[in-house]
Design a protein around this motif. Structure first.
Motif, PDB file in Angstrom:
ATOM      1  N   LYS A  49      43.323   0.743 -52.348  1.00 19.67           N
ATOM      2  CA  LYS A  49      43.179   2.124 -52.814  1.00 19.67           C
ATOM      3  C   LYS A  49      42.191   2.245 -53.976  1.00 19.67           C
ATOM      4  N   ILE A 151      47.546   9.064 -52.655  1.00 21.40           N
ATOM      5  CA  ILE A 151      47.677   7.669 -52.223  1.00 21.40           C
ATOM      6  C   ILE A 151      48.179   6.742 -53.328  1.00 21.40           C
ATOM      7  N   GLN A 198      48.284   5.223 -44.291  1.00 21.18           N
ATOM      8  CA  GLN A 198      49.586   4.951 -44.895  1.00 21.18           C
ATOM      9  C   GLN A 198      50.728   5.676 -44.186  1.00 21.18           C
TER      10      GLN A 198
END
Length: 207
Positions: A49, A151, A198
């Motif tokens: 990320k 995220i 995800q």
């Protein structure tokens, strides 16, 4: 009897990420005058990320150095370059008050130092390196809203990604000559892609 050999995933030679998540197509070359030095905590390098790779690919004058503890002379050489005034992008905190910031002219040649780490680890890096703590600071008084929380969790309301913070700092330093929009748009698409990967995969059938 040994099993079949494990095949490592192919990595892009430019962004160093697995081919399936290569960021090169997202990179947006962005003109800027200010040199950027990112001191990246080793744990951030392994984060899928992390936003620094996209930042490095998009900024022509961006250097990324990985480390948690730096030898004093080597750190000074990184922080200070001939003909450049150095600023540290970091908020004022009671445990490490910011030194006075000298005035700069509109045409000053600057070097911006950015710490890429969690809040706790970045504060430790600051406290353990007097050369960092002594740098004049640039503070984002009111950071723009971030899309990063889609995220990655944040402990502080004003926390943004390293890419977003750096882009906002460059806009402060360089004014309207710095066009942040294409890079921020690319970052938004990066976040959307990570968020999509995800999400739990929908069940393909029922028992």
């Amino acid at each position: 009897m040994n099993g079949p050999p494990t095949l490592s995933r192919a990595h892009c030679v430019r962004c160093l990420r697995p081919q399936a998540t290569c960021l090169c197509a997202l990179a947006r070359p962005t003109a800027h005058r200010t040199e950027v030095l990112v001191l990246q905590h080793p744990q951030e390098r392994r984060q899928a990320k992390n936003s620094v790779t996209l930042l490095r690919l998009s900024l022509a004058h961006c250097e990324v150095v990985i480390g948690e503890r730096f030898e004093p002379r080597a750190l000074l050489a990184l922080l200070h370059r001939p003909g450049r005034d150095t600023r540290l992008l970091y908020p004022a905190v009671p445990v490490a008050p910011a030194p006075p910031t000298p005035e700069t002219t509109a045409d000053a040649r600057l070097r911006l130092v950015v710490l890429d780490a969690t809040w706790r680890k970045s504060l430790r890096m600051l406290l353990e390196h007097p050369a960092l703590a002594a740098l004049p600071r640039l503070t984002l008084d009111a950071p723009a809203p971030t899309c990063y929380r889609a995220i990655r969790a944040a402990r502080r309301a004003d926390q943004v990604s390293t890419l977003e913070a750096t882009v906002q700092a460059l806009a402060m330093l360089e004014g309207p000559t710095f066009d942040a929009a294409p890079l921020l748009d690319a970052f938004g698409r990066f976040v959307a892609g990570v968020a999509a990967r995800q999400r739990p995969q929908a069940s393909s059938g029922q028992a």
